[in-house]
Design an enzyme around this catalytic site. Structure first.
Site, PDB file in Angstrom:
ATOM      1  N   GLU A   1       2.326   4.938  -4.222  1.00 56.34           N
ATOM      2  CA  GLU A   1       2.313   5.846  -5.394  1.00 56.34           C
ATOM      3  C   GLU A   1       3.630   6.597  -5.527  1.00 56.34           C
ATOM      4  OE1 GLU A   1      -0.094   5.577  -3.042  1.00 56.34           O
ATOM      5  OE2 GLU A   1      -1.397   4.363  -4.314  1.00 56.34           O
TER       6      GLU A   1
ATOM      7  N   ASP B   1       0.824  -1.217   0.000  1.00 53.95           N
ATOM      8  CA  ASP B   1       0.000   0.000   0.000  1.00 53.95           C
ATOM      9  C   ASP B   1       0.858   1.267   0.000  1.00 53.95           C
ATOM     10  OD1 ASP B   1      -2.342   1.463   0.047  1.00 53.95           O
ATOM     11  OD2 ASP B   1      -2.546   1.383   2.227  1.00 53.95           O
TER      12      ASP B   1
ATOM     13  N   ASP C   1      -9.268   3.427  -2.279  1.00 52.52           N
ATOM     14  CA  ASP C   1     -10.188   3.910  -1.235  1.00 52.52           C
ATOM     15  C   ASP C   1     -11.489   4.455  -1.814  1.00 52.52           C
ATOM     16  OD1 ASP C   1      -8.129   3.179   0.363  1.00 52.52           O
ATOM     17  OD2 ASP C   1      -7.488   5.220   0.858  1.00 52.52           O
TER      18      ASP C   1
HETATM   19  C1  GLC Z   1      -4.830   3.309   2.633  1.00 53.69           C
HETATM   20  C2  GLC Z   1      -5.365   2.048   1.968  1.00 53.69           C
HETATM   21  C3  GLC Z   1      -6.461   1.455   2.814  1.00 53.69           C
HETATM   22  C4  GLC Z   1      -5.933   1.187   4.226  1.00 53.69           C
HETATM   23  C5  GLC Z   1      -5.369   2.456   4.832  1.00 53.69           C
HETATM   24  C6  GLC Z   1      -4.686   2.208   6.158  1.00 53.69           C
HETATM   25  O1  GLC Z   1      -5.776   4.303   2.653  1.00 53.69           O
HETATM   26  O2  GLC Z   1      -5.817   2.312   0.673  1.00 53.69           O
HETATM   27  O3  GLC Z   1      -6.938   0.282   2.228  1.00 53.69           O
HETATM   28  O4  GLC Z   1      -6.956   0.699   5.015  1.00 53.69           O
HETATM   29  O5  GLC Z   1      -4.406   3.019   3.952  1.00 53.69           O
HETATM   30  O6  GLC Z   1      -3.620   1.337   6.018  1.00 53.69           O
END
Ligand code: GLC
Length: 713
Positions: free
Chosen positions: A319, A316, A428
């Site tokens: 980017e 995650d 998200d």
């Molecule tokens: C980002 C991710 C999401 C996750 C959050 C906390 O927003 O896209 O899926 O729950 O981070 O880690």
């Protein structure tokens, strides 16, 4: 410009000296070929223009807002973390620069291989013009031709390579939430699924499991005895899938940070010092995934997780997302201090507010750190869209090395090319009906970009979900290879059992039905791996006619099904256009019923407690008994429904579910054929799957006559 030919369907044009991205596979033969697309250069940027007639359509662009036909919007292809996907947003987490333009009735595919910003104005400012702006002069344009849109896509997939294949258990149902703060919370989820008799394949662990948001750490306090815990669950067929973020916390004594500094693995700033950004743990450094040694080093860190029994990960914030950097925070704070005691008018006040409000993911951050590739230094901005891709490549190499079998891997940021290493979730989204609709429309364009292991945060990530929305969303998501219910901290809980007994019952049934569908979903996945093309297809790629041209809320899945989900609240049904006669299927754990429906516009009654879809004419569709997880999924008594007037055939692909044998073409194959005769049906079976013992078929014809058949295998 240098032109080349890859094969009879693909020509390419190289402008300047592009950086190597590793996206395109195969040999190129340099040769002067006629120019099939005109590129103009001006002030360091490059421009492509298409005139559009009123009827021309544009498809592709992967993870993006908008419809299946991308006309009427403006898009920016630049991996961006933006948690609120409002109507006016122009970019999401991926950069998928493959698109198809229809010019009258001839379609052509294009792929722009360029790792930085590209903008697409697809008939937005001027309704009949499609303008592309490439923010640079070094790139390659591939022109992909074919006899049909589907053919163009297959030809494109041939040059980008085959997609990642998860293990079979990756097709089960997963629960997730940011905010399962302790092992006890996770245990409660596991127990509640059990107690409520709801199948569960695994639980995604969000950053709550970490110690101070440090990658490759587990909180001793909140997740004590993690290894034993993960084993207990795995023995029961329930996996844990932890998150890993791109930023590494700056902290003396933290092994990853120290190794990273020592091995010179972090991206550097203008002064040659590791760049400092802030994300979840506060100040972090970013590994330089563009460097092979760094990818190997970071990939090896996943051993920490595999040693704990982990066989799946989500990458995650790659980017990479940046909450703020030191310079911008300082400027904002200075501006606030300077404003103290002043009488700020509207514009100075807005300026001050923006300094804080827009402090995340600023364009300038990506000009403040650098990568070196083939001896040349680039800003991150110049190579931006490769960052998440290479982080995930690193994870994939590491996991493969450790596990020596298939693993679940999904990433948020992506670019075409990354599909070889992992799947993606669509980021998200929110608990909005419009995002359920968006999910439906995005599926074909994700497939076009090479991604098959795909799914949205079912129920919606941000905002408060509700039982009706969750259930309707599940009615779509149970067809997507990745099926995960995920939500944000602070929002209401949205587990399948969170909205009272009634909704729990509907969701229990849907999840069980998902397990019944796995043989088909998995088979279609493996077939797509072998042959390329789409798993989710817009109607108009297969059927002709005015009615299907704009039909964007129905989807073909595989060669057999048509999906027509409900994406509006308080609906009891919807209108569905049938381009040919089809069978309406009402699918349940106790009973599966069929009724042939006429061609044209039909009203489908579709209540919240149902699962409905259509089966195409002269097609067979396999399914099995429900199961609580993939480990216990049995194919011994495989069932088929069929709508057969003449003859129909389905070839079911299966394998051991975990090895890389498929790469050598090792599949179990079961070919079933039903031929209509005067007396009923003649059934032929050709089977290499040792798990299948009996096949029973329920066949309907256009007269709505139903015949049952059974074959011992
Ligand atoms: C980002 C991710 C999401 C996750 C959050 C906390 O927003 O896209 O899926 O729950 O981070 O880690």
């Amino acid at each position: 410009m240098k032109s080349f030919i890859m094969n009879e369907n693909v020509t390419g044009y190289i402008y300047g000296s592009p950086v190597k991205t590793g996206i395109i596979l195969g040999e190129t033969t340099f040769k002067e070929v006629p120019l099939k697309v005109e590129v103009k250069a001006e002030a360091g940027h490059s421009f492509i223009h298409f005139d559009l007639t009123q009827r021309d359509r544009v498809f592709g662009l992967g993870v993006n807002l908008g419809g299946m036909n991308k006309r009427g919007r403006y898009y920016r292809s630049y991996c961006t973390d933006d948690a609120l996907h409002h109507e006016d947003k122009t970019t999401l987490y991926g950069a998928h620069n493959f698109f198809i333009v229809e010019d009258d009735d001839v379609s052509t595919g294009y792929f722009i291989e360029f790792p930085s910003m590209i903008t697409y104005d697809v008939g937005f400012r001027r309704i009949d013009e499609f303008d592309i702006e490439i923010y640079g002069e070094d790139f390659t344009v591939y022109v992909i031709e074919g006899e049909s849109i589907k053919d163009i896509i297959v030809n494109f997939h041939k040059i980008i390579g085959k997609p990642y294949v998860p293990p079979k258990w990756g097709f089960g149902f997963f629960q997730s939430r940011w905010g399962y703060e302790t092992q006890n919370d996770v245990m409660n989820v596991y127990n509640t699924f059990k107690e409520k008799d709801i199948p569960l394949e695994g639980i995604y662990l969000d950053l709550d499991y970490m110690e101070d948001f440090k990658d490759f750490s587990v909180s001793e306090e909140r997740f004590k005895g993690f290894k034993k815990f993960s084993k207990t669950l795995k023995d029961d067929g329930v996996r844990l899938i932890p998150i890993i973020d791109a930023g590494i916390k700056i902290e003396e004594g933290y092994n990853i940070y120290e190794e990273g500094i020592e091995g010179n693995h972090f991206v550097l700033d203008e002064e040659g010092k590791p760049y400092v950004a802030a994300v979840w743990p506060g100040k972090v450094h970013f590994p330089d995934f563009l460097k092979e040694e760094t990818r190997a080093w970071f990939g090896d860190q996943y051993k920490f997780l595999t040693d704990l029994g982990i066989e799946g990960v989500w990458n995650d914030m790659n980017e990479p997302a940046i909450f703020y950097d030191e310079k911008s925070l300082e400027e904002a704070v200075d501006a606030a201090i300077a404003a103290k005691g002043k009488n700020l008018g509207v514009f100075p006040f807005f300026d001050l507010k923006d300094k804080f409000q827009n402090i995340g993911n600023k364009d300038e951050y990506y000009r403040r750190f650098f990568h070196t590739v083939d001896g040349k230094r680039y800003t991150n901005e110049e190579l931006h869209n490769l960052y998440g891709y290479y982080m995930t490549k690193s994870a994939s190499l590491g996991l493969k090395k450790q596990l020596e079998k298939r693993f679940v891997l999904i990433s948020r940021a992506s670019s075409i090319g990354m599909h070889k290493y992992s799947g993606i979730w669509t980021g998200d989204n929110s608990s909005w009906w419009s995002h359920l609709e968006l999910n439906l429309k995005m599926l074909p364009s994700l497939n076009m970009s090479g991604f098959y292991y795909i799914g949205a945060d079912t129920g919606g990530f941000g905002g408060n979900s509700n039982g009706e929305l969750l259930t309707r969303w599940m009615q779509l998501s149970i067809f997507t290879p990745l099926l995960r219910n995920h939500s944000a901290i602070g929002c209401v809980n949205q587990e399948p059992y969170a909205f009272g007994e009634k909704i729990t019952g509907f969701n229990r049934e849907l999840i069980k039905e998902r397990y019944m569908l796995i043989p088909y979903i998995y088979s279609e996945y493996l077939k797509n791996w072998e042959k390329g093309g789409l798993m989710f297809t817009p109607l108009s790629f297969e059927f002709w006619g005015e009615e299907v041209m704009g039909a964007e809320d129905q989807l073909l899945m595989g060669n057999e099904l048509m999906l027509a989900p409900i994406y509006k609240s308080n609906a009891r049904g919807r209108y569905v256009y049938l381009p040919e006669k089809m069978t309406e299927v009402s699918f349940g754990t106790d009973e599966v019923t069929m009724r042939v429906e006429k061609e044209g516009l039909n009203h489908l009654s579709y209540e919240l407690d149902e699962l409905k879809f259509y089966l195409r004419r002269n097609r067979l569709f396999p399914y099995t008994k429900p199961s609580m997880n993939v480990k216990n999924l049995l194919l011994d008594e495989l069932k088929f429904i069929g709508y057969v007037d003449e003859e129909a055939e389905y070839e079911l692909y299966d394998d051991d579910g975990e090895s890389f044998g498929y790469e050598e073409g090792i599949f179990f194959k079961t070919k079933v054929k039903a031929i209509k005769t005067e007396e009923g049906y003649d059934i032929q079976v050709d089977n290499t799957n040792p798990n299948i013992k009996k096949i029973s078929l329920t066949l309907i014809d256009s007269e709505n006559e139903i015949i049952e058949k059974e074959v011992q295998v």
